[in-house]
Design a protein around this motif. Structure first.
Motif, PDB file in Angstrom:
ATOM      1  N   LYS A   1      44.347  56.882  50.740  1.00 55.10           N
ATOM      2  CA  LYS A   1      43.151  57.557  50.243  1.00 55.10           C
ATOM      3  C   LYS A   1      43.162  57.657  48.720  1.00 55.10           C
ATOM      4  O   LYS A   1      42.111  57.545  48.075  1.00 55.10           O
ATOM      5  CB  LYS A   1      43.064  58.953  50.863  1.00 55.10           C
ATOM      6  N   LEU A   2      44.346  57.869  48.144  1.00 55.93           N
ATOM      7  CA  LEU A   2      44.463  57.982  46.689  1.00 55.93           C
ATOM      8  C   LEU A   2      43.998  56.704  46.003  1.00 55.93           C
ATOM      9  O   LEU A   2      43.197  56.742  45.057  1.00 55.93           O
ATOM     10  CB  LEU A   2      45.912  58.287  46.308  1.00 55.93           C
ATOM     11  N   LEU A   3      44.477  55.560  46.477  1.00 54.58           N
ATOM     12  CA  LEU A   3      44.082  54.294  45.872  1.00 54.58           C
ATOM     13  C   LEU A   3      42.625  53.965  46.169  1.00 54.58           C
ATOM     14  O   LEU A   3      41.934  53.383  45.332  1.00 54.58           O
ATOM     15  CB  LEU A   3      44.995  53.173  46.362  1.00 54.58           C
ATOM     16  N   GLY A   4      42.167  54.334  47.359  1.00 53.17           N
ATOM     17  CA  GLY A   4      40.760  54.116  47.689  1.00 53.17           C
ATOM     18  C   GLY A   4      39.842  54.873  46.751  1.00 53.17           C
ATOM     19  O   GLY A   4      38.825  54.347  46.290  1.00 53.17           O
ATOM     20  N   LYS A   5      40.213  56.110  46.452  1.00 58.37           N
ATOM     21  CA  LYS A   5      39.427  56.928  45.519  1.00 58.37           C
ATOM     22  C   LYS A   5      39.476  56.346  44.115  1.00 58.37           C
ATOM     23  O   LYS A   5      38.457  56.297  43.404  1.00 58.37           O
ATOM     24  CB  LYS A   5      39.959  58.359  45.514  1.00 58.37           C
ATOM     25  N   GLU A   6      40.658  55.881  43.691  1.00 62.26           N
ATOM     26  CA  GLU A   6      40.810  55.298  42.362  1.00 62.26           C
ATOM     27  C   GLU A   6      39.907  54.069  42.205  1.00 62.26           C
ATOM     28  O   GLU A   6      39.272  53.877  41.167  1.00 62.26           O
ATOM     29  CB  GLU A   6      42.273  54.900  42.133  1.00 62.26           C
ATOM     30  N   MET A   7      39.834  53.262  43.240  1.00 65.77           N
ATOM     31  CA  MET A   7      39.057  52.021  43.149  1.00 65.77           C
ATOM     32  C   MET A   7      37.551  52.236  43.235  1.00 65.77           C
ATOM     33  O   MET A   7      36.785  51.285  43.125  1.00 65.77           O
ATOM     34  CB  MET A   7      39.534  51.024  44.217  1.00 65.77           C
TER      35      MET A   7
ATOM     36  N   TYR B   1      36.812  49.297  38.421  1.00 66.90           N
ATOM     37  CA  TYR B   1      37.177  48.501  39.598  1.00 66.90           C
ATOM     38  C   TYR B   1      35.936  48.017  40.341  1.00 66.90           C
ATOM     39  O   TYR B   1      35.898  46.878  40.820  1.00 66.90           O
ATOM     40  CB  TYR B   1      38.065  49.317  40.533  1.00 66.90           C
ATOM     41  N   GLN B   2      34.934  48.876  40.434  1.00 71.26           N
ATOM     42  CA  GLN B   2      33.697  48.470  41.111  1.00 71.26           C
ATOM     43  C   GLN B   2      32.998  47.351  40.346  1.00 71.26           C
ATOM     44  O   GLN B   2      32.451  46.419  40.954  1.00 71.26           O
ATOM     45  CB  GLN B   2      32.761  49.676  41.256  1.00 71.26           C
ATOM     46  N   GLN B   3      33.043  47.424  39.011  1.00 72.56           N
ATOM     47  CA  GLN B   3      32.452  46.356  38.211  1.00 72.56           C
ATOM     48  C   GLN B   3      33.215  45.055  38.395  1.00 72.56           C
ATOM     49  O   GLN B   3      32.622  43.970  38.469  1.00 72.56           O
ATOM     50  CB  GLN B   3      32.437  46.748  36.733  1.00 72.56           C
ATOM     51  N   MET B   4      34.541  45.166  38.502  1.00 79.01           N
ATOM     52  CA  MET B   4      35.336  43.953  38.691  1.00 79.01           C
ATOM     53  C   MET B   4      35.030  43.311  40.043  1.00 79.01           C
ATOM     54  O   MET B   4      34.970  42.078  40.159  1.00 79.01           O
ATOM     55  CB  MET B   4      36.827  44.263  38.569  1.00 79.01           C
ATOM     56  N   LEU B   5      34.837  44.121  41.067  1.00 78.06           N
ATOM     57  CA  LEU B   5      34.443  43.584  42.368  1.00 78.06           C
ATOM     58  C   LEU B   5      33.112  42.836  42.258  1.00 78.06           C
ATOM     59  O   LEU B   5      32.944  41.760  42.835  1.00 78.06           O
ATOM     60  CB  LEU B   5      34.331  44.713  43.400  1.00 78.06           C
ATOM     61  N   GLN B   6      32.181  43.411  41.513  1.00 83.25           N
ATOM     62  CA  GLN B   6      30.894  42.748  41.312  1.00 83.25           C
ATOM     63  C   GLN B   6      31.064  41.453  40.518  1.00 83.25           C
ATOM     64  O   GLN B   6      30.387  40.452  40.793  1.00 83.25           O
ATOM     65  CB  GLN B   6      29.918  43.693  40.600  1.00 83.25           C
TER      66      GLN B   6
END
Length: 335
Positions: free
Chosen positions: A302-308, A313-318
């Motif tokens: 959950k910690l890493l999920g929240k961080e991402m 990170y969301q921009q990098m996914l895009q």
């Protein structure tokens, strides 16, 4: 990948004096361990069997029984995910050697299942540990010291020396190993009474592996974010490496689906156990089945999920999805 790093790292609490195993533990010779592993994989995870078969054909019967700690059928079952994980590493390098015999050192071949593999050519990268030094201590999960950065020892693993290409190799290997462990629920259903002590072994294996999805997704995205800022030329080449981008998106999709599958499997097992009168309690850190406790490790997940979820990170996914679309429309060629 060390066995300790895959499934023996959890400090599972067993609240009884010993765990009575209700199924046979026949002692096996090395050849028998190999045979038994193949039998299990053929039935419960054919994709893992394909990996072993491919490695055997390329390396003339690799002794994968070396990854089994012990000599019983129980030990083989407990090590099955590790066997597949390690053989996937062999697949990645051996098949690259077969497909690019004169230039194999510059390629990695990632197997994604259903006979699909991606042959990826390396571009210039920097050691992963450069990125790792910037990761806050609270985000340094168990596998961080082994695969990313440990200032007390030199990290020679491909996850460091090959940058994101090595990280992707580990992520794909953990996917196949975890898939094996998750699918073994069918073995327990068919071969054990399905008591608390039986499912304790299952959860001990799966829970110690499945959060590798979040870890290596986080490591890969962190590497790209760091590259974009400090190594723009390397970053540009990485984003133009269509096979790499496509592999990232594919393994992320597959691993996400596997986590969802496991969640459904877990709830079914819990329901069946409760119907038998077993006291089932799930917490972020532990799963308790009567007297038996297996590490759950959802806190890190959950910690890493929240961080991402953060913008970087969301921009990098895009960016990755955008690069894939550009490649699919022919804006730049495959590597």
């Amino acid at each position: 990948m060390h066995k300790l790093c895959y499934c023996k790292w959890l400090t599972a609490i067993v609240l009884s004096a010993f765990c009575h195993v209700s199924y046979a533990q026949r002692t096996l010779q090395p050849k028998e361990k190999r045979t038994y592993a193949v039998e299990l994989l053929k039935k419960y995870n054919p994709e893992g069997w394909k990996i072993l078969r491919q490695v055997d054909s390329l390396a003339f019967h690799h002794p994968y029984d070396q990854y089994v700690e012990g000599n019983t059928e129980f030990d083989v079952r407990n090590s099955l995910g590790t066997i597949v994980h390690e053989m996937n590493h062999g697949y990645a390098s051996l098949l690259a050697g077969k497909l690019k015999p004169k230039d194999a050192q510059n390629y990695m071949c990632y197997y994604l299942g259903s006979d699909e593999y991606h042959l990826v050519k390396f571009t210039d990268v920097f050691p992963t540990e450069k990125m790792g030094r910037n990761i806050p201590k609270n985000l340094r999960t168990f596998r961080f010291d082994t695969y990313i950065y440990n200032p007390k020892e030199s990290i020679a693993l491909a996850s460091n020396t090959l940058g994101i290409y090595g990280l992707m190799d580990e992520w794909v290997a953990y996917y196949h190993g975890t898939l094996t462990d998750v699918n073994m629920n069918c073995w327990y259903e068919e071969n054990t009474p399905g008591n608390a002590e039986d499912w304790y072994d299952y959860f001990s294996n799966v829970c110690s592996a499945i959060n590798a999805h979040q870890e290596f997704k986080f490591f890969c995205l962190s590497y790209l974010v760091y590259a974009q800022k400090y190594y723009p030329q390397d970053y540009k080449a990485l984003m133009q490496n269509h096979e790499l981008v496509e592999t990232f998106l594919k393994v992320n999709e597959l691993f996400t689906q596997l986590v969802k599958k496991y969640e459904k499997t877990k709830e079914k097992i819990f329901t069946d156990l409760r119907a038998k009168g077993v006291k089932v309690v799930e917490e972020d850190e532990w799963i308790y089945l009567n007297r038996f406790g297996a590490g759950n490790y959802l806190t890190e997940y959950k910690l890493l999920g929240k961080e991402m979820q953060k913008p970087a990170y969301q921009q990098m996914l895009q960016n990755l999805k955008g690069a894939n679309k550009l490649a699919m429309h022919g804006s730049f060629g495959r590597q």
